[in-house]
Design a protein around this motif. Structure first.
Motif, PDB file in Angstrom:
ATOM      1  N   ARG A  11       0.783  -1.252   0.000  1.00  0.00           N
ATOM      2  CA  ARG A  11       0.000   0.000   0.000  1.00  0.00           C
ATOM      3  C   ARG A  11       0.814   1.302   0.000  1.00  0.00           C
ATOM      4  O   ARG A  11       0.596   2.143  -0.883  1.00  0.00           O
ATOM      5  CB  ARG A  11      -0.973  -0.072   1.183  1.00  0.00           C
ATOM      6  N   GLN A  39       2.529  -8.095  -3.600  1.00  0.00           N
ATOM      7  CA  GLN A  39       2.573  -8.354  -2.140  1.00  0.00           C
ATOM      8  C   GLN A  39       1.217  -8.045  -1.528  1.00  0.00           C
ATOM      9  O   GLN A  39       0.697  -8.804  -0.729  1.00  0.00           O
ATOM     10  CB  GLN A  39       3.677  -7.516  -1.492  1.00  0.00           C
ATOM     11  N   HIS A  40       0.664  -6.892  -1.872  1.00  0.00           N
ATOM     12  CA  HIS A  40      -0.734  -6.606  -1.546  1.00  0.00           C
ATOM     13  C   HIS A  40      -1.555  -6.855  -2.796  1.00  0.00           C
ATOM     14  O   HIS A  40      -1.181  -6.427  -3.883  1.00  0.00           O
ATOM     15  CB  HIS A  40      -0.908  -5.166  -1.050  1.00  0.00           C
ATOM     16  N   ASP A  42      -5.415  -7.431  -2.402  1.00  0.00           N
ATOM     17  CA  ASP A  42      -6.819  -7.026  -2.244  1.00  0.00           C
ATOM     18  C   ASP A  42      -7.023  -5.684  -2.941  1.00  0.00           C
ATOM     19  O   ASP A  42      -6.154  -4.805  -2.861  1.00  0.00           O
ATOM     20  CB  ASP A  42      -7.171  -6.835  -0.757  1.00  0.00           C
ATOM     21  N   HIS A  69       8.234 -14.008   5.806  1.00  0.00           N
ATOM     22  CA  HIS A  69       9.147 -13.008   5.248  1.00  0.00           C
ATOM     23  C   HIS A  69      10.069 -13.627   4.212  1.00  0.00           C
ATOM     24  O   HIS A  69      10.285 -13.071   3.137  1.00  0.00           O
ATOM     25  CB  HIS A  69       9.965 -12.353   6.364  1.00  0.00           C
ATOM     26  N   GLN A  72       8.047 -14.676   1.005  1.00  0.00           N
ATOM     27  CA  GLN A  72       7.574 -13.517   0.234  1.00  0.00           C
ATOM     28  C   GLN A  72       8.748 -12.803  -0.459  1.00  0.00           C
ATOM     29  O   GLN A  72       8.689 -12.480  -1.645  1.00  0.00           O
ATOM     30  CB  GLN A  72       6.867 -12.554   1.182  1.00  0.00           C
ATOM     31  N   ASP A  97      10.249   0.444   2.410  1.00  0.00           N
ATOM     32  CA  ASP A  97      10.967  -0.523   3.244  1.00  0.00           C
ATOM     33  C   ASP A  97      10.226  -1.849   3.405  1.00  0.00           C
ATOM     34  O   ASP A  97      10.406  -2.550   4.383  1.00  0.00           O
ATOM     35  CB  ASP A  97      11.199   0.100   4.632  1.00  0.00           C
ATOM     36  N   VAL A  98       9.361  -2.172   2.438  1.00  0.00           N
ATOM     37  CA  VAL A  98       8.596  -3.414   2.588  1.00  0.00           C
ATOM     38  C   VAL A  98       9.393  -4.573   1.980  1.00  0.00           C
ATOM     39  O   VAL A  98      10.453  -4.374   1.383  1.00  0.00           O
ATOM     40  CB  VAL A  98       7.187  -3.282   1.958  1.00  0.00           C
ATOM     41  N   ASN A  99       8.887  -5.790   2.145  1.00  0.00           N
ATOM     42  CA  ASN A  99       9.635  -6.947   1.642  1.00  0.00           C
ATOM     43  C   ASN A  99       9.862  -6.856   0.131  1.00  0.00           C
ATOM     44  O   ASN A  99      10.897  -7.310  -0.374  1.00  0.00           O
ATOM     45  CB  ASN A  99       8.903  -8.239   2.004  1.00  0.00           C
ATOM     46  N   GLU A 131      11.011  -3.951   8.757  1.00  0.00           N
ATOM     47  CA  GLU A 131      11.274  -2.827   7.848  1.00  0.00           C
ATOM     48  C   GLU A 131      12.679  -2.261   8.055  1.00  0.00           C
ATOM     49  O   GLU A 131      13.293  -1.770   7.107  1.00  0.00           O
ATOM     50  CB  GLU A 131      10.236  -1.710   8.058  1.00  0.00           C
ATOM     51  N   ASN A 134      15.028  -4.335   6.115  1.00  0.00           N
ATOM     52  CA  ASN A 134      14.825  -4.041   4.682  1.00  0.00           C
ATOM     53  C   ASN A 134      15.486  -2.725   4.293  1.00  0.00           C
ATOM     54  O   ASN A 134      16.104  -2.612   3.232  1.00  0.00           O
ATOM     55  CB  ASN A 134      13.329  -3.992   4.354  1.00  0.00           C
ATOM     56  N   ARG A 207       1.088  -2.971  13.030  1.00  0.00           N
ATOM     57  CA  ARG A 207       2.403  -3.606  13.184  1.00  0.00           C
ATOM     58  C   ARG A 207       2.258  -4.958  13.869  1.00  0.00           C
ATOM     59  O   ARG A 207       1.600  -5.055  14.915  1.00  0.00           O
ATOM     60  CB  ARG A 207       3.336  -2.765  14.051  1.00  0.00           C
ATOM     61  N   PRO A 239      -6.311  -5.847   7.202  1.00  0.00           N
ATOM     62  CA  PRO A 239      -6.778  -7.237   7.322  1.00  0.00           C
ATOM     63  C   PRO A 239      -6.069  -8.019   8.436  1.00  0.00           C
ATOM     64  O   PRO A 239      -6.673  -8.858   9.101  1.00  0.00           O
ATOM     65  CB  PRO A 239      -6.447  -7.843   5.955  1.00  0.00           C
ATOM     66  N   ARG A 240      -4.780  -7.723   8.634  1.00  0.00           N
ATOM     67  CA  ARG A 240      -4.040  -8.416   9.702  1.00  0.00           C
ATOM     68  C   ARG A 240      -4.662  -8.120  11.066  1.00  0.00           C
ATOM     69  O   ARG A 240      -4.874  -9.024  11.880  1.00  0.00           O
ATOM     70  CB  ARG A 240      -2.585  -7.926   9.683  1.00  0.00           C
TER      71      ARG A 240
HETATM   72  C1  UD1 Z   1       3.310  -4.571   4.823  1.00  0.00           C
HETATM   73  C2  UD1 Z   1       4.704  -4.046   5.134  1.00  0.00           C
HETATM   74  C3  UD1 Z   1       4.602  -2.888   6.139  1.00  0.00           C
HETATM   75  C4  UD1 Z   1       3.629  -1.823   5.639  1.00  0.00           C
HETATM   76  C5  UD1 Z   1       2.287  -2.465   5.332  1.00  0.00           C
HETATM   77  C6  UD1 Z   1       1.307  -1.447   4.789  1.00  0.00           C
HETATM   78  C7  UD1 Z   1       6.534  -5.715   5.081  1.00  0.00           C
HETATM   79  C8  UD1 Z   1       7.491  -6.452   5.913  1.00  0.00           C
HETATM   80  N1  UD1 Z   1       5.554  -5.063   5.748  1.00  0.00           N
HETATM   81  O1  UD1 Z   1       2.778  -5.102   6.020  1.00  0.00           O
HETATM   82  O2  UD1 Z   1       5.873  -2.306   6.298  1.00  0.00           O
HETATM   83  O3  UD1 Z   1       3.480  -0.828   6.631  1.00  0.00           O
HETATM   84  O4  UD1 Z   1       2.495  -3.507   4.355  1.00  0.00           O
HETATM   85  O5  UD1 Z   1       0.005  -1.930   4.731  1.00  0.00           O
HETATM   86  O6  UD1 Z   1       6.659  -5.707   3.869  1.00  0.00           O
HETATM   87  N2  UD1 Z   1      -3.318  -9.385   3.487  1.00  0.00           N
HETATM   88  C9  UD1 Z   1      -4.568  -9.306   2.942  1.00  0.00           C
HETATM   89  N3  UD1 Z   1      -4.707  -8.726   1.705  1.00  0.00           N
HETATM   90  C10 UD1 Z   1      -3.652  -8.254   0.999  1.00  0.00           C
HETATM   91  C11 UD1 Z   1      -2.364  -8.350   1.558  1.00  0.00           C
HETATM   92  C12 UD1 Z   1      -2.222  -8.916   2.803  1.00  0.00           C
HETATM   93  O7  UD1 Z   1      -5.548  -9.725   3.536  1.00  0.00           O
HETATM   94  O8  UD1 Z   1      -3.844  -7.717  -0.112  1.00  0.00           O
HETATM   95  C13 UD1 Z   1      -3.177  -9.977   4.827  1.00  0.00           C
HETATM   96  C14 UD1 Z   1      -2.690 -11.396   4.759  1.00  0.00           C
HETATM   97  O9  UD1 Z   1      -3.281 -12.107   5.799  1.00  0.00           O
HETATM   98  C15 UD1 Z   1      -1.206 -11.262   5.031  1.00  0.00           C
HETATM   99  C16 UD1 Z   1      -1.177 -10.100   6.000  1.00  0.00           C
HETATM  100  O10 UD1 Z   1      -2.224  -9.223   5.552  1.00  0.00           O
HETATM  101  O11 UD1 Z   1      -0.645 -12.430   5.532  1.00  0.00           O
HETATM  102  C17 UD1 Z   1       0.110  -9.360   6.037  1.00  0.00           C
HETATM  103  O12 UD1 Z   1       0.481  -8.915   4.727  1.00  0.00           O
HETATM  104  P1  UD1 Z   1       2.021  -8.610   4.407  1.00  0.00           P
HETATM  105  O13 UD1 Z   1       2.163  -8.149   3.007  1.00  0.00           O
HETATM  106  O14 UD1 Z   1       2.881  -9.772   4.824  1.00  0.00           O
HETATM  107  O15 UD1 Z   1       2.427  -7.442   5.395  1.00  0.00           O
HETATM  108  P2  UD1 Z   1       1.604  -6.186   5.975  1.00  0.00           P
HETATM  109  O16 UD1 Z   1       1.238  -6.450   7.394  1.00  0.00           O
HETATM  110  O17 UD1 Z   1       0.522  -5.758   5.041  1.00  0.00           O
END
Ligand code: UD1
Length: 366
Positions: A11, A39-40, A42, A69, A72, A97-99, A131, A134, A207, A239-240
């Motif tokens: 995002r 990575q995102h 949705d 981590h 991904q 600073d994301v993955n 982060e 990263n 976080r 979502p997390r």
């Molecule tokens: C990531 C970044 C973080 C940033 C955040 C912004 C890393 C290490 N972290 O965290 O620095 O602040 O994005 O939002 O890169 N999920 C969904 N839909 C999606 C994507 C993810 O439901 O489109 C859910 C999944 O359950 C997933 C969880 O969110 O396992 C975490 O997603 P992930 O991309 O691993 O990290 P963020 O917590 O989003």
């Protein structure tokens, strides 16, 4: 013609990358491509940002999705290599600073493709945050380090980055904010949610160090329930965080949990909030640019400039300290907006594009 690949994945990347993408696209003799790691995925976290920020459909989409981590980052590494290797571009731009940032930078560096890190030099000093790792590794791999404040430049110099690799260009996230805020306000999200301008608290918390611990998340929700007795509290939920609240059966009380908002509605709420409570990095910056008070529920920040020159206050992670800080903030008269932070002026994207173009056509004497 030099070709530059701009990478996005999560995002905040879209918000930072769009002004650079636009400025590169407007630079004569430069071809620009967009690579989305997925990575995102949705729509609410990804697609809507691409649309609202005026980015084109990605030229390359990797679909890496969620995972550990390592999984991904590895998927980004392999996917970016497959895109770059057959026809290496003149440079790759990796924001934040994301993955996805780290995976893409490493793939490019191994192929000897010059790496441009947008938002280089931020340091929290806390390696418990993924982060931070990263950021450190991406900066070490980068040929051009685009910084958004003096503090970031100083961090890089202290770590031995050559002066010629550093460019202070300003904050491209603020370019997006200033460009789109009038349009965002016109959509009326504040009124649609039944809120009053300057009369609500906006919360974001996502976080893992906070939300993946049921006890810590429960403590914060208790503080927010208390705040909601004084003033409406709205919390667009990542979502997390949503999954943790549901799995652990936590009680949000009168706190209004919303689905993630699109970029325009979010910045409209942010601009009219009485107070923001967050653990996000980007919000510390946006609130400072908007003059909206911000309480950051973390023990460290990589954005010290927002505490020094902006509206941000680091409250730590003691829920009682947060409760006291919210009360103090809501009882005080709204503070006058601080002076703008240097180069957070809406023109960082063109400065970044100019610095990138100097990679292949250095100006005489530089
Ligand atoms: C990531 C970044 C973080 C940033 C955040 C912004 C890393 C290490 N972290 O965290 O620095 O602040 O994005 O939002 O890169 N999920 C969904 N839909 C999606 C994507 C993810 O439901 O489109 C859910 C999944 O359950 C997933 C969880 O969110 O396992 C975490 O997603 P992930 O991309 O691993 O990290 P963020 O917590 O989003």
């Amino acid at each position: 013609m030099p070709r530059v690949v701009v990478v996005v994945g999560a995002r905040p990347n879209f918000v930072k990358a769009a002004p650079v993408h636009h400025a590169l696209a407007a630079t004569p003799g430069v071809e620009v491509e967009l690579l989305h790691t997925g990575q995102h995925y949705d729509h609410a976290l990804s697609g809507v940002f691409v649309e609202e920020l005026g980015l084109p459909r990605p030229d390359h989409y990797l679909g890496v999705g969620s995972g550990s981590h390592a999984a991904q980052t590895a998927a980004v590494l392999a996917g970016v290599e497959a895109v770059l290797a057959p026809d290496p571009p003149a440079a790759i731009v990796v924001p934040g600073d994301v993955n996805s940032t780290l995976g893409a930078a490493l793939a490019a560096a191994k192929l000897h493709v010059p790496v441009v890190h947008l938002e280089a030099g931020l340091r929290s000093g806390d390696r418990d945050m993924p982060e931070e790792i990263n950021r450190i590794v991406t900066d070490r791999l980068s040929d051009l380090l685009l910084c958004h404040c003096d503090e970031a430049v100083a961090n890089l110099r202290r770590e031995g980055a050559p002066d010629g690799s550093i460019a202070l260009v300003g904050n491209t996230m603020i370019d997006s904010l200033l460009r789109l805020l009038p349009l965002a306000r016109g959509r009326g999200a504040v009124e649609r949610l039944g809120l009053e301008r300057g009369g609500f608290v906006l919360v974001t918390l996502h976080r893992p160090s906070l939300v993946d611990h049921a006890d810590r998340l429960a403590e914060v929700l208790a503080v927010l329930r208390g705040a909601a007795e004084r003033m409406p509290v709205v919390f667009p939920v990542h979502p997390r965080t949503r999954a943790r609240i549901a799995d652990d059966g936590l009680d949000a009380g009168a706190v209004r949990l919303l689905d993630p908002l699109d970029y325009l509605d979010f910045i409209a709420l942010e601009a009219d909030a009485r107070l923001v409570v967050t653990d996000s990095g980007g919000l510390q910056e946006e609130t400072s640019a908007l003059g909206v008070p911000c309480l950051t529920y973390r023990t460290t920040t990589e954005r010290g400039v927002t505490c020094e020159l902006g509206t941000n206050r680091l409250v730590g992670t003691d829920p009682r300290a947060l409760a006291a800080a919210i009360t103090a903030e809501l009882e005080r008269e709204p503070r006058p907006a601080p002076a703008p932070i240097p180069l957070w002026d809406g023109r960082a994207g063109p400065r970044a594009a100019a610095a990138i173009a100097r990679l292949w056509s250095p100006t005489p004497g530089s």
